[in-house]
Design an enzyme around this catalytic site. Structure first.
Site, PDB file in Angstrom:
ATOM      1  CB  SER A  46     131.285 -26.603   3.730  1.00  0.00           C
ATOM      2  OG  SER A  46     130.575 -27.019   2.590  1.00  0.00           O
TER       3      SER A  46
ATOM      4  CE1 TYR B 135     131.857 -32.069   4.576  1.00  0.00           C
ATOM      5  CE2 TYR B 135     130.237 -30.716   3.434  1.00  0.00           C
ATOM      6  CZ  TYR B 135     131.549 -30.948   3.816  1.00  0.00           C
ATOM      7  OH  TYR B 135     132.539 -30.073   3.453  1.00  0.00           O
TER       8      TYR B 135
HETATM    9  N1  LIG Z   1     136.484 -30.476  -1.719  1.00  0.00           N
HETATM   10  C1  LIG Z   1     135.348 -29.776  -1.600  1.00  0.00           C
HETATM   11  O1  LIG Z   1     134.506 -29.735  -2.520  1.00  0.00           O
HETATM   12  C2  LIG Z   1     135.061 -29.013  -0.326  1.00  0.00           C
HETATM   13  C3  LIG Z   1     134.026 -28.064  -0.321  1.00  0.00           C
HETATM   14  C4  LIG Z   1     133.764 -27.336   0.834  1.00  0.00           C
HETATM   15  C5  LIG Z   1     134.519 -27.564   1.980  1.00  0.00           C
HETATM   16  N2  LIG Z   1     135.503 -28.502   1.961  1.00  0.00           N
HETATM   17  C6  LIG Z   1     136.262 -28.718   3.205  1.00  0.00           C
HETATM   18  O2  LIG Z   1     137.632 -28.490   2.961  1.00  0.00           O
HETATM   19  C7  LIG Z   1     138.400 -29.184   3.958  1.00  0.00           C
HETATM   20  C8  LIG Z   1     139.590 -29.856   3.302  1.00  0.00           C
HETATM   21  O3  LIG Z   1     139.122 -30.850   2.429  1.00  0.00           O
HETATM   22  P1  LIG Z   1     139.751 -31.091   0.964  1.00  0.00           P
HETATM   23  O4  LIG Z   1     138.634 -30.974  -0.004  1.00  0.00           O
HETATM   24  O5  LIG Z   1     140.979 -30.317   0.777  1.00  0.00           O
HETATM   25  O6  LIG Z   1     140.057 -32.671   1.070  1.00  0.00           O
HETATM   26  P2  LIG Z   1     141.431 -33.501   1.108  1.00  0.00           P
HETATM   27  O7  LIG Z   1     141.039 -34.910   1.419  1.00  0.00           O
HETATM   28  O8  LIG Z   1     142.237 -33.253  -0.123  1.00  0.00           O
HETATM   29  O9  LIG Z   1     142.191 -32.903   2.360  1.00  0.00           O
HETATM   30  C9  LIG Z   1     141.850 -33.279   3.671  1.00  0.00           C
HETATM   31  C10 LIG Z   1     143.078 -33.825   4.372  1.00  0.00           C
HETATM   32  O10 LIG Z   1     142.656 -34.178   5.703  1.00  0.00           O
HETATM   33  C11 LIG Z   1     143.347 -35.366   6.065  1.00  0.00           C
HETATM   34  N3  LIG Z   1     142.580 -36.050   7.108  1.00  0.00           N
HETATM   35  C12 LIG Z   1     141.393 -36.682   6.974  1.00  0.00           C
HETATM   36  N4  LIG Z   1     141.038 -37.229   8.146  1.00  0.00           N
HETATM   37  C13 LIG Z   1     142.016 -36.917   9.043  1.00  0.00           C
HETATM   38  C14 LIG Z   1     142.218 -37.206  10.418  1.00  0.00           C
HETATM   39  N5  LIG Z   1     141.350 -37.952  11.101  1.00  0.00           N
HETATM   40  N6  LIG Z   1     143.327 -36.727  11.023  1.00  0.00           N
HETATM   41  C15 LIG Z   1     144.251 -36.006  10.321  1.00  0.00           C
HETATM   42  N7  LIG Z   1     144.104 -35.707   9.007  1.00  0.00           N
HETATM   43  C16 LIG Z   1     143.006 -36.173   8.379  1.00  0.00           C
HETATM   44  C17 LIG Z   1     143.454 -36.171   4.779  1.00  0.00           C
HETATM   45  O11 LIG Z   1     144.533 -37.101   4.841  1.00  0.00           O
HETATM   46  C18 LIG Z   1     143.672 -35.075   3.736  1.00  0.00           C
HETATM   47  O12 LIG Z   1     145.052 -34.869   3.473  1.00  0.00           O
HETATM   48  C19 LIG Z   1     137.420 -30.120   4.666  1.00  0.00           C
HETATM   49  O13 LIG Z   1     137.075 -29.580   5.931  1.00  0.00           O
HETATM   50  C20 LIG Z   1     136.207 -30.129   3.735  1.00  0.00           C
HETATM   51  O14 LIG Z   1     135.013 -30.391   4.433  1.00  0.00           O
HETATM   52  C21 LIG Z   1     135.815 -29.212   0.835  1.00  0.00           C
END
Ligand SMILES: NC(=O)c1ccc[n+]([C@@H]2O[C@H](COP(=O)([O-])OP(=O)(O)OC[C@H]3O[C@@H](n4cnc5c(N)ncnc54)[C@H](O)[C@@H]3O)[C@@H](O)[C@H]2O)c1
Length: 266
Positions: free
Chosen positions: A143, A157
């Site tokens: 991130s 985080y």
């Molecule tokens: N959304 C943002 O602004 C953002 C920014 C930077 C980085 N990220 C990173 O991107 C990655 C994906 O996040 P996203 O934004 O797509 O969110 P999201 O919630 O849409 O996707 C994450 C998925 O992980 C699954 N998940 C959560 N805990 C779990 C567990 N214990 N076991 C198995 N699956 C699990 C959830 O069911 C979900 O489908 C993360 O690592 C997040 O930190 C997101």
């Protein structure tokens, strides 16, 4: 011909947001994918959409057995594993340490670090034998919060995503020369990203609680709201040995937060 023709990949957190977009793009590039998520409902929808090109495994990334099941499925169905994408994550909704009640802190820390850090360690552990056999690679989702404070999240985080940088560098050292280990650091996007249940942050998604689109428009150097699909080419590049065989131990910052924002907005 795609950059990932004939590849076999496991993607964690594949049910929505960035993980779902990675699955879609990997398929377009010619890969077969095991989609691993804790939500059976999200995985069913993914399966309906993509059909036989995707295998699904419902499980928790905090379990070594579930991670092993996902990697074994790739070998059973596709004969090998070339790429392990650790992506499942939780956010802390910018919750400060000062404002986190003491009685919730231990469990909140364990839950967030359990997914964001332990989940990546266990996933790597489960994937290593198959990746050593194939000469494959690991790509982790980090991130903008892996580099900066004061914007990407609260202390839990930010610390978890900084830990991810250390994990990439140490695993790249440990697994060289056979297995490459890299990461992609995206910025904000409107997804289903949730927080730890133990902190009462599991019922709302990032976009519902926080004007993430506006923040990206105003505070990122490029002044637009990215979709998950805007970030996924970096995963293809790092997974494809033909395109990045010299690259290991690197974190590709695709967030546009590393460049100062011009006040005019360009
Ligand atoms: N959304 C943002 O602004 C953002 C920014 C930077 C980085 N990220 C990173 O991107 C990655 C994906 O996040 P996203 O934004 O797509 O969110 P999201 O919630 O849409 O996707 C994450 C998925 O992980 C699954 N998940 C959560 N805990 C779990 C567990 N214990 N076991 C198995 N699956 C699990 C959830 O069911 C979900 O489908 C993360 O690592 C997040 O930190 C997101």
């Amino acid at each position: 011909m795609g950059w990932l023709d004939g590849y076999s990949a496991v993607v964690t957190g594949a049910g929505s947001g960035l993980g779902k977009a990675i699955v879609g793009r990997f398929l377009t590039e010619g890969a077969n994918v095991v989609a691993f998520d804790k939500s059976g409902e999200k995985l069913s929808a993914l399966k309906t959409h993509h059909g036989d090109a995707v295998e699904t495994v419902t499980g928790d990334v905090r379990s070594i057995e579930d991670n092993k099941r996902a990697c074994e499925r790739a070998i059973e169905k596709f004969g090998k594993l070339d790429t392990f994408v650790g992506n499942a994550g939780l956010w802390d909704f910018n919750r400060t340490l000062t404002d986190t009640p003491s009685e919730l802190l231990e469990a909140g820390f364990d839950e967030l670090f359990g997914v964001n850090v332990k989940g990546y360690v266990l996933g790597a552990k489960a994937a290593i034998p198959a990746l050593q056999a194939s000469g494959g690679s690991i790509v982790l989702t980090l991130s903008n919060a892996s580099f900066f404070s004061g914007g990407g999240g609260g202390p839990l985080y930010v610390a978890s995503k900084h830990a991810g940088v250390g994990l990439v560098k140490q695993l790249a050292y440990e697994l060289a020369p056979r297995v490459r280990v890299n990461a992609v650091a995206p910025g904000g996007m409107d997804t289903d990203l949730r927080g730890p249940d133990a902190l009462g942050l599991s019922n709302t998604a990032i976009g519902q609680a926080f004007p993430i689109g506006e923040v990206m428009k105003q505070r990122s150097a490029l002044h637009f709201e990215p979709a998950p699909e805007d970030y996924v080419a970096a995963y293809v590049l790092l997974a494809a040995k033909s395109q990045s065989r010299t690259v290991t131990g690197s974190v590709f910052d695709v967030s546009s937060f590393g460049t100062p924002t011009r006040p005019s907005g360009g």
